[in-house]
Design an enzyme around this catalytic site. Structure first.
Site, PDB file in Angstrom:
ATOM      1  N   ASP A  29       0.882  -1.129   0.022  1.00 14.67           N
ATOM      2  CA  ASP A  29      -0.014  -0.033  -0.080  1.00 14.67           C
ATOM      3  C   ASP A  29       0.906   1.207  -0.104  1.00 14.67           C
ATOM      4  O   ASP A  29       0.320   2.312   0.422  1.00 14.67           O
ATOM      5  CB  ASP A  29      -1.138   0.013   1.410  1.00 14.67           C
ATOM      6  N   LYS A 141      -6.722  -0.675   6.406  1.00 15.52           N
ATOM      7  CA  LYS A 141      -5.806  -0.295   7.395  1.00 15.52           C
ATOM      8  C   LYS A 141      -5.685   1.061   7.648  1.00 15.52           C
ATOM      9  O   LYS A 141      -5.822   1.815   6.667  1.00 15.52           O
ATOM     10  CB  LYS A 141      -4.339  -0.948   6.855  1.00 15.52           C
ATOM     11  N   GLU A 182      -3.658  -0.108  13.429  1.00 10.90           N
ATOM     12  CA  GLU A 182      -2.141  -0.050  13.498  1.00 10.90           C
ATOM     13  C   GLU A 182      -1.536   1.155  14.338  1.00 10.90           C
ATOM     14  O   GLU A 182      -1.541   2.237  13.800  1.00 10.90           O
ATOM     15  CB  GLU A 182      -1.584   0.046  11.993  1.00 10.90           C
ATOM     16  N   GLU A 184       1.576   2.274  15.422  1.00  9.04           N
ATOM     17  CA  GLU A 184       2.825   2.028  15.299  1.00  9.04           C
ATOM     18  C   GLU A 184       3.783   2.915  16.227  1.00  9.04           C
ATOM     19  O   GLU A 184       3.547   4.315  16.143  1.00  9.04           O
ATOM     20  CB  GLU A 184       3.483   2.034  14.000  1.00  9.04           C
ATOM     21  N   LYS A 224      -2.366  -4.622  14.177  1.00  7.55           N
ATOM     22  CA  LYS A 224      -0.847  -4.305  13.392  1.00  7.55           C
ATOM     23  C   LYS A 224      -0.045  -3.453  14.219  1.00  7.55           C
ATOM     24  O   LYS A 224       0.112  -2.269  14.093  1.00  7.55           O
ATOM     25  CB  LYS A 224      -1.084  -4.003  11.840  1.00  7.55           C
ATOM     26  N   SER A 296       2.221  -8.608   8.703  1.00  4.01           N
ATOM     27  CA  SER A 296       1.989  -7.700   7.616  1.00  4.01           C
ATOM     28  C   SER A 296       2.954  -6.872   7.151  1.00  4.01           C
ATOM     29  O   SER A 296       3.137  -5.510   7.516  1.00  4.01           O
ATOM     30  CB  SER A 296       0.449  -6.990   8.084  1.00  4.01           C
ATOM     31  N   TYR A 356       4.622   6.791   4.931  1.00  2.57           N
ATOM     32  CA  TYR A 356       4.247   6.237   3.579  1.00  2.57           C
ATOM     33  C   TYR A 356       2.869   6.460   3.029  1.00  2.57           C
ATOM     34  O   TYR A 356       2.171   6.769   3.962  1.00  2.57           O
ATOM     35  CB  TYR A 356       4.810   4.898   3.516  1.00  2.57           C
TER      36      TYR A 356
END
Length: 356
Positions: A29, A141, A182, A184, A224, A296, A356
């Site tokens: 992605d 996501k 997610e 992170e 995630k 993932s 990203y």
């Protein structure tokens, strides 16, 4: 938990299918800008044709469906066709691979913090999710980004990102998409692995409280997270066994037993280290964890593939061989059976302040 009756059964089935034994997710992605950075590293022009050719290389790899259960797509790719006109979504579905979609719109600074961020993209998300479902996507996501150091992650950043992750998850489920949540925590910094574990537990506790408050169907989501590791700037980093124990313990302390699975991000770890760590986690004993532990991965599945391809048609087979090897290795890691085989790159893929 509340979820539309028309989607509840499908959400649970999709989530469990993604994290079935021996399988994980390919994160393909990358935004147009990010894939451009990857292409720049191999001297390939960032245009739609090259982006299509590279994704087609991945999705047409023979046998990758034996290890990859789902693929996260960028919006362009969800609507893109292969060179012969076949929609990428159809190529994936024929292989039994579930298409997913990145839905967040990137991060913006939180005023009054030391560079901490909130993720944007809730406006119009319901309409977008409906269209993505109609196009064939079955999961989504959303990435939240947090940092360690100088009092971070702050309570403000944790609360903001937990809330938006929960709102995103609720909106996805209302429209039939399994939300991958997610949060992170970046590896950036010189913090110890113990500090990372503490931050991870604080963040995950807040996220699952917010998910409960929003009445998200926990049986129909996936998490995630980052692995619990030493900071990227630490010279002598904790080994795979300690990473495994501390990560599994953090999850055991914070995750509900009803949630189907965890699909780790690689977070800039080398291809080899990402696989070794995952395998070690799946061999941990004595710590309760009824949920699946899978992957993932983006960079940790694609780095060697990109280097083998370098944009040349004559290198497609070699690039596909590199990709399938990483997919197979991580399928083994999900089963706790990967010991390293010398084929993976040990080069760190860490990028400071990664977006990203």
């Amino acid at each position: 938990m509340a979820a539309p009756a028309e989607f509840a059964k499908e959400l649970v089935e999709t989530a469990n299918r993604i994290v079935r034994p021996g399988f994980g997710i390919l994160a393909a992605d990358e935004s147009t800008g990010t894939i451009g950075k990857r292409f720049a590293g191999i001297n390939v022009e960032n245009n739609e044709t090259n982006r299509r050719d590279y994704r087609e290389l991945l999705f047409s790899t023979e046998g990758f469906e034996n290890y990859i259960s789902g693929v996260i797509l960028f919006e362009e790719t969800l609507y893109q066709n292969a060179a012969d006109g076949t929609p990428f979504v159809e190529i994936l579905k024929k292989k039994g691979v579930i298409p997913g979609i990145k839905v967040d719109k990137g991060v913006v600074p939180i005023m009054g913090t030391d560079g901490e961020t909130a993720t944007q993209g809730l406006d119009g998300l319901g309409d977008r999710c409906k269209k993505y479902y109609e196009q064939g996507a079955r999961f989504a996501k959303w990435r939240a980004v947090l940092r360690i150091g100088n009092g971070q992650p702050s309570n403000v950043a944790i609360a903001e990102n937990a809330h938006t992750l929960a709102r995103y998850a609720s909106i996805c489920q209302q429209n039939g998409l399994v939300p991958i949540v997610e949060p992170e925590i970046l590896q950036d910094g010189s913090h110890s692995i113990a500090v990372c574990q503490d931050a991870t537990e604080r963040v995950l506790s807040a996220v699952f409280k917010a998910l409960q408050d929003q009445k998200v169907l926990l049986e129909g989501i996936l998490l995630k997270p980052n692995m619990v590791t030493s900071g990227a700037d630490v010279t002598e980093k904790a080994g795979a066994d300690e990473v495994a124990i501390r990560t599994v313990r953090a999850l055991s302390r914070t995750l509900p037993a009803c949630m189907p699975g965890v699909v780790f991000l690689s977070g800039g770890l080398s291809e080899e280290q990402a696989s070794i760590n995952l395998s070690a986690m799946n061999r941990v004993e004595g710590i309760p964890r009824p949920f699946s532990l899978s992957f993932s991965y983006g960079r940790a599945l694609q780095a060697s593939c990109l280097k083998a391809w370098v944009g040349k048609a004559e290198n497609v087979k070699a690039a596909q061989d590199a990709f399938i090897k990483r997919a197979e290795s991580n399928g083994k890691a999900q089963l706790g059976k990967y010991e390293g085989d010398g084929s993976a790159s040990v080069e760190s893929l860490h990028v400071s302040n990664y977006t990203y």
